[in-house]
Design a protein around this motif. Structure first.
Motif, short mmCIF file in Angstrom:
data_model
loop_
_atom_site.label_atom_id
_atom_site.label_comp_id
_atom_site.label_asym_id
_atom_site.label_seq_id
_atom_site.Cartn_x
_atom_site.Cartn_y
_atom_site.Cartn_z
N PRO A 137 0.79 -1.23 0.00
CA PRO A 137 0.00 0.00 0.00
C PRO A 137 0.82 1.28 0.00
CG PRO A 137 -0.08 -1.05 2.15
CD PRO A 137 0.61 -2.02 1.22
N LEU A 138 2.07 1.24 0.49
CA LEU A 138 2.91 2.43 0.53
C LEU A 138 4.17 2.17 -0.29
CD1 LEU A 138 2.63 3.43 4.30
CD2 LEU A 138 1.50 4.53 2.36
N GLU A 139 4.12 2.53 -1.55
CA GLU A 139 5.21 2.18 -2.47
C GLU A 139 6.06 3.40 -2.83
OE1 GLU A 139 3.10 -1.58 -4.80
OE2 GLU A 139 3.39 0.34 -5.84
N ASP A 140 7.38 3.22 -2.73
CA ASP A 140 8.35 4.17 -3.25
C ASP A 140 8.85 3.66 -4.60
OD1 ASP A 140 8.46 6.18 -1.31
OD2 ASP A 140 9.86 5.07 -0.06
N GLU A 141 9.06 4.58 -5.53
CA GLU A 141 9.56 4.22 -6.86
C GLU A 141 10.95 4.81 -7.07
OE1 GLU A 141 8.11 2.18 -8.89
OE2 GLU A 141 6.17 2.02 -7.88
N THR A 142 11.88 3.98 -7.53
CA THR A 142 13.23 4.45 -7.84
C THR A 142 13.64 3.99 -9.22
OG1 THR A 142 14.31 2.49 -6.89
CG2 THR A 142 13.87 4.31 -5.39
N ASP A 143 14.51 4.77 -9.86
CA ASP A 143 15.10 4.37 -11.13
C ASP A 143 16.35 5.21 -11.37
OD1 ASP A 143 14.30 6.88 -12.15
OD2 ASP A 143 12.53 6.09 -13.14
N GLN A 144 16.98 5.00 -12.49
CA GLN A 144 18.17 5.76 -12.84
C GLN A 144 17.77 6.97 -13.68
OE1 GLN A 144 21.13 3.16 -14.59
NE2 GLN A 144 21.54 2.14 -12.65
N GLY A 145 17.34 8.03 -12.97
CA GLY A 145 16.94 9.26 -13.64
C GLY A 145 18.13 10.18 -13.83
N THR A 146 18.36 11.07 -12.89
CA THR A 146 19.49 12.00 -12.91
C THR A 146 20.49 11.58 -11.84
OG1 THR A 146 18.07 13.82 -13.64
CG2 THR A 146 20.19 14.40 -12.65
N LEU A 147 21.77 11.50 -12.22
CA LEU A 147 22.80 11.10 -11.26
C LEU A 147 23.30 12.33 -10.51
CD1 LEU A 147 24.44 8.71 -10.16
CD2 LEU A 147 26.18 9.23 -11.89
N TRP A 148 23.27 12.23 -9.18
CA TRP A 148 23.70 13.33 -8.31
C TRP A 148 24.94 12.91 -7.54
CZ3 TRP A 148 21.14 14.22 -2.94
CH2 TRP A 148 21.67 15.35 -2.33
N ASP A 149 25.92 13.81 -7.52
CA ASP A 149 27.14 13.60 -6.72
C ASP A 149 27.07 14.55 -5.53
OD1 ASP A 149 29.61 13.20 -5.64
OD2 ASP A 149 30.75 13.72 -7.44
N PRO A 150 26.56 14.11 -4.39
CA PRO A 150 26.31 15.03 -3.27
C PRO A 150 27.55 15.78 -2.79
CG PRO A 150 25.16 12.96 -2.92
CD PRO A 150 26.06 12.75 -4.09
#
Length: 338
Positions: A235-248
């Protein structure tokens, strides 16, 4: 050599590789690798809310207590005087409240999109905090800031939206060798052995979820209904993928943390430290039911569309005695969505 986590590599060879290719900082009897084991973060491709400048949050907010402006607060608020708000109340008393109606989605909530090198130009979006715990044990916290958090959708309604969002990775080192990585996810998270993780070079990869910015070790769908259980659906889903790469660490402040004195020191001697002692919240207080912006599913408080903004890095357990809250060493592949 005794370690909290088993290291699945030749630590001598790994240390030699690090020493030859990176910048080291001497910390007491330990060596901390500041550069080439720092996480890289994939931002989700459909997430409109990028990492945000930490100091800019103060420009677009005003301190309030119970929805009333704090009289006598410094003006302007800056990262050099933010902790003065502690005089008006302890943890969770003061809220940095948006001066704009957040339902209108003011542009400052969108943050700064990383460039082709992963840098958030003109925005300092990360704080690296290093705790040398002695005897060769060093924890490095990579604190990620976002101006806005977009919650999950349940029964057609977003729940848990809030201004301000702090997420983090923590890397545990033993005698200069990274042994484990913690991924923060909402109010909890997951830990894995360093050797088990996806990497770019020596740098572990994190995946930031759409809107919520919870950090995961794998791409795909992650249900977080049950804390610390990363399920492929629910019921509580997070979605992840390889969108924009961030170098913190390309746009970051770097600090050491002394747990005994509960104090912070900037490595460069000039970066602001006062803000790290701020005990209040980095966003609006949860709007009351009487506020027309607020909504709840069947009146259930846990389903409020708008919740309170979070407290800051100081409240993220910066001196953990257990390796990473006890979730030892399982490979992220075991929980990877099918």
């Amino acid at each position: 050599m005794t370690r909290d986590f088993e290291v699945q590599t030749d630590s001598g060879a790994l240390s030699k590789l690090m020493l030859e290719n990176t910048r080291w900082t001497q910390l007491g009897d330990g060596l901390l690798l500041m550069d080439s084991t720092a996480p890289k973060v994939w931002l989700q491709s459909q997430d409109p809310y990028y990492p945000s400048d930490i100091g800019a949050q103060l420009v677009h907010t005003k301190p309030q207590i119970n929805f009333n402006v704090v009289n006598g607060a410094p003006s302007p608020l800056t990262l050099d005087n933010l902790a003065s708000l502690n005089a008006f109340g302890g943890k969770g008393t003061v809220y940095l409240t948006s001066v704009d109606d957040v339902t209108k989605n003011p542009t400052w909530l969108n943050g700064a999109k990383p460039d082709g090198n992963g840098k958030t130009n003109g925005a300092t979006t990360c704080a690296v905090i290093v705790n040398d715990r002695g005897s060769g044990n060093v924890d490095a916290y990579y604190m990620y800031f976002y101006a806005n958090n977009q919650g999950n959708t349940v029964l057609g309604q977003e729940i848990g939206d809030h201004v301000g969002d702090w997420e983090h990775n923590m890397i545990r080192f033993k005698e200069g060798v990274p042994i484990a990585v913690w991924y923060s996810q909402h109010s909890y998270g997951q830990a894995f052995t360093y050797s088990s993780l996806e990497k770019q070079g020596l740098r572990p990869v994190a995946y930031s979820a759409k809107g919520s910015h919870a950090t995961y070790a794998t791409t795909g769908t992650h249900d977080h209904t049950i804390p610390a259980f990363n399920l492929p659906q629910g019921p509580l889903e997070d979605e992840t993928d390889q969108g924009t790469l961030w170098d913190p660490i390309a746009s970051a402040y770097f600090y050491s943390y002394n747990a005994v004195s509960d104090s912070f020191t900037a490595y460069d001697g000039i970066s602001p430290t006062n803000w790290l002692q701020y005990l209040g919240n980095w966003g609006d207080q949860q709007y009351p039911d009487s506020d027309p912006r607020q909504d709840k599913i069947f009146g259930i408080s846990q389903t409020a569309k708008y919740s309170s903004g979070p407290t800051g890095p100081r409240d993220k357990s910066l001196n953990r005695s257990e390796p990473l809250w006890g979730t030892k060493g399982r490979s992220p592949a075991e929980r990877k969505p099918n």
